[in-house]
Design a protein around this motif. Sequence first.
Motif, PDB file in Angstrom:
ATOM      1  N   THR A  37       0.827  -1.204   0.000  1.00  0.00           N
ATOM      2  CA  THR A  37       0.000   0.000   0.000  1.00  0.00           C
ATOM      3  C   THR A  37       0.862   1.255   0.000  1.00  0.00           C
ATOM      4  O   THR A  37       0.599   2.209  -0.743  1.00  0.00           O
ATOM      5  CB  THR A  37      -0.941   0.002   1.220  1.00  0.00           C
ATOM      6  N   ASP A 100      -7.150  -0.842  -2.323  1.00  0.00           N
ATOM      7  CA  ASP A 100      -6.638  -1.878  -1.427  1.00  0.00           C
ATOM      8  C   ASP A 100      -7.653  -3.004  -1.234  1.00  0.00           C
ATOM      9  O   ASP A 100      -8.859  -2.772  -1.330  1.00  0.00           O
ATOM     10  CB  ASP A 100      -6.337  -1.267  -0.054  1.00  0.00           C
ATOM     11  N   GLU A 101      -7.153  -4.184  -0.918  1.00  0.00           N
ATOM     12  CA  GLU A 101      -7.979  -5.374  -0.629  1.00  0.00           C
ATOM     13  C   GLU A 101      -9.018  -5.588  -1.731  1.00  0.00           C
ATOM     14  O   GLU A 101     -10.202  -5.812  -1.477  1.00  0.00           O
ATOM     15  CB  GLU A 101      -8.704  -5.236   0.728  1.00  0.00           C
ATOM     16  N   THR A 145      -4.074  -3.551  -4.658  1.00  0.00           N
ATOM     17  CA  THR A 145      -3.317  -4.475  -3.811  1.00  0.00           C
ATOM     18  C   THR A 145      -4.256  -5.536  -3.232  1.00  0.00           C
ATOM     19  O   THR A 145      -5.451  -5.298  -3.049  1.00  0.00           O
ATOM     20  CB  THR A 145      -2.612  -3.771  -2.630  1.00  0.00           C
TER      21      THR A 145
HETATM   22 MG   LIG Z   1      -2.054  -2.823   2.270  1.00  0.00          MG
END
Ligand SMILES: [Mg+2]
Length: 242
Positions: A37, A100-101, A145
Motif C-alpha cells: 500500500t 486496497d484489498e 493491492t
Molecule cells: Mg495494504
Amino acid sequence: MVESDVVMGQCWRDVADVLEAGVRRVLLYGPPGTGKTYAALKLGVSGGISERLVCTEDLTTGEITGTWMPAGAGKWEWREGPAIRAWSGSAGRGGRLVVDEVDRASGDALSTLLAITDSTDSARWRNPETGQWVKPGPDFSVVMTTNIEELEDIPVALRDRFPVAVRIDRPHPHAVAVLSEDLQAAALNGSFGDAERRVSLRSFYAFDQLRRALGAPRAARLLFGEIGATAILDALAIGALE
Ligand SMILES: [Mg+2]
Ligand SMILES: Nc1ncnc2c1ncn2[C@@H]1O[C@H](COP(=O)(O)OP(=O)(O)OP(=O)(O)O)[C@@H](O)[C@H]1O
C-alpha cells in the motif's frame, strides 16, 4: 538513488520499472505487511495526488465516485469520491488511485470499479450535479493491492484491466531501513530464521518500539508468544555474536 537488485529485491525492481515504463494499471499481491500500500501511494507519484480506497463487502458506489450530502436548509451538495478526484486531480491531468484489498469488492462496487479502471479511452462518468461527462486525465494511474495468492480468485473482468501483476514476496528495503540495525536482516527475510513462521513488517516495527520500553524478552513474549519469543531471542543473540 540507484540500488542493486540484490538489495532492492526483484519484485520491487519490477514494480519500479513497470511504472517507469508508463504502465498505468498494476496489481500488487502477496503476503501482508510488505509495503504494497505504501508503495502504491508513493511510487511514480511525483507531485501529484494519491487517493486511497479500501474495499470491503459493504463498499458502495457512492464511496467510490461520490454522494449527495445534506448542506443545510434542505439543500444537498455533491461530494466527489476518491476515484473521480484521482481521475481529475492535479489540474485535470489525473493522479494515482490506490485500491486496497481488491478481492473483497463485489456487486455494485465491483461494477463501478470496472468502469473506473477501464482503459482511459473508454472510461466515462457523468457528474450528476453538472450533467457533464468526465473522463480520466492522461496521468491517471491505478495500483490495486491484495493478499490473495491465487490470481484466479480476482474477478476476471477486473483482472483483465490489470495485465501486469507483481507478486511482492519481501518487504521494501526502505521500510526495513527505518528499523534498528540488528533487526534489518531478519526483517528483509520476513522471519527470524524459521521460514514457516512469517513475521510481518508491522510486527518488526512493534517489536522494535516495544523492546525499548519493556526490554527484548518481554516485548518478544507479548508479540510472538512463549514459543515464538524463545526462537526470536535466540536468533537475535546469535546475530549479536556475529
Ligand atoms: Mg495494504
Ligand atoms: N518504503 C517504506 N518506507 C517506510 N515505511 C514503509 C515503507 N513501506 C512500508 N512501510 C511501513 O510498513 C508498514 C506496512 O506497509 P503497508 O501497509 O504498505 O503493507 P502492505 O503490504 O500493504 O500490507 P497489507 O497486505 O497487510 O495491506 C506500514 O506501517 C508502512 O508505513
